[in-house]
Design an enzyme around this catalytic site. Structure first.
Site, PDB file in Angstrom:
ATOM      1  N   ASP A   7       0.948  -1.161  -0.068  1.00  0.00           N
ATOM      2  CA  ASP A   7       0.101  -0.160   0.005  1.00  0.00           C
ATOM      3  C   ASP A   7       0.848   1.176  -0.110  1.00  0.00           C
ATOM      4  OD1 ASP A   7      -2.159   1.741   0.438  1.00  0.00           O
ATOM      5  OD2 ASP A   7      -2.052   1.711   2.679  1.00  0.00           O
ATOM      6  N   GLU A  66      -1.430  -1.394  -4.618  1.00  0.00           N
ATOM      7  CA  GLU A  66      -2.766  -0.799  -4.782  1.00  0.00           C
ATOM      8  C   GLU A  66      -2.587   0.130  -5.974  1.00  0.00           C
ATOM      9  OE1 GLU A  66      -5.119   1.996  -1.794  1.00  0.00           O
ATOM     10  OE2 GLU A  66      -5.481  -0.146  -1.203  1.00  0.00           O
ATOM     11  N   ASP A 142      -2.219   1.410   7.617  1.00  0.00           N
ATOM     12  CA  ASP A 142      -1.710   0.844   6.096  1.00  0.00           C
ATOM     13  C   ASP A 142      -1.180  -0.415   6.139  1.00  0.00           C
ATOM     14  OD1 ASP A 142      -1.743   3.654   5.225  1.00  0.00           O
ATOM     15  OD2 ASP A 142      -0.410   3.829   6.916  1.00  0.00           O
TER      16      ASP A 142
END
Length: 164
Positions: A7, A66, A142
């Site tokens: 991420d 992502e 996260d």
């Protein structure tokens, strides 16, 4: 199969590793990379260095990053794009296949709702990976987003049993 989810973030980059074996998933590791650089190029270098150490330590079979989502702040979006490029390069250098999912796809896959917030993601990841017995309260959100990205890949391409 070992899957690493990443991420990207310029302040905190989350990572999460899960193992998929015989139709089941298992938690391996997760955490957050906090860049050490003062300048943006220094932060990118720090994140690249830490990710390469992770990739060399675990040698994952698949990397999930992502995808960029719409930002009102164009400057932030461009910085995130640069960071994603460095992350993708680190995976590509090692020949690790790369998959990308939008935040909407990840949230939909994990919670069934594409607008889920970070706490909903955390709760579902903890539940799906049966992470109840360990202390995960010190982890930033996260890393749960990164684990969710890895789970999204597994949910997308394999039949999974989340029961014990």
């Amino acid at each position: 199969m070992l899957v690493i989810g990443l991420d990207p973030g310029t302040q905190t980059t989350g990572y999460g590793l899960i193992k998929y074996e015989s139709g089941r998933v298992f938690y391996v590791d997760s955490g957050n990379i906090m860049p050490h650089g003062v300048t943006f190029p220094g932060k990118i270098k720090s994140i690249y260095f830490e990710i390469t150490k992770l990739l060399d330590k675990y040698t994952p079979d698949v990397g999930v990053v992502e995808d960029i989502f719409y930002h009102k702040n164009v400057k932030s979006a461009l910085k995130l794009a640069h960071l994603r490029g460095v992350i993708i390069l680190s995976l590509e250098e090692r020949g690790i296949p790369i998959f990308e999912f939008s935040p909407l796809e990840v949230k939909q896959s994990i919670t069934g709702y594409g607008r889920a917030d970070k706490m909903q993601i955390k709760k579902m990841v903890l539940n799906l990976l049966r992470m109840k017995g360990e202390n995960f309260s010190d982890k930033k959100l996260d890393n749960f987003d990164a684990l969710a990205s890895a789970l999204c890949y597994i949910n997308h391409y394999f039949s999974v049993s989340y029961g014990k």
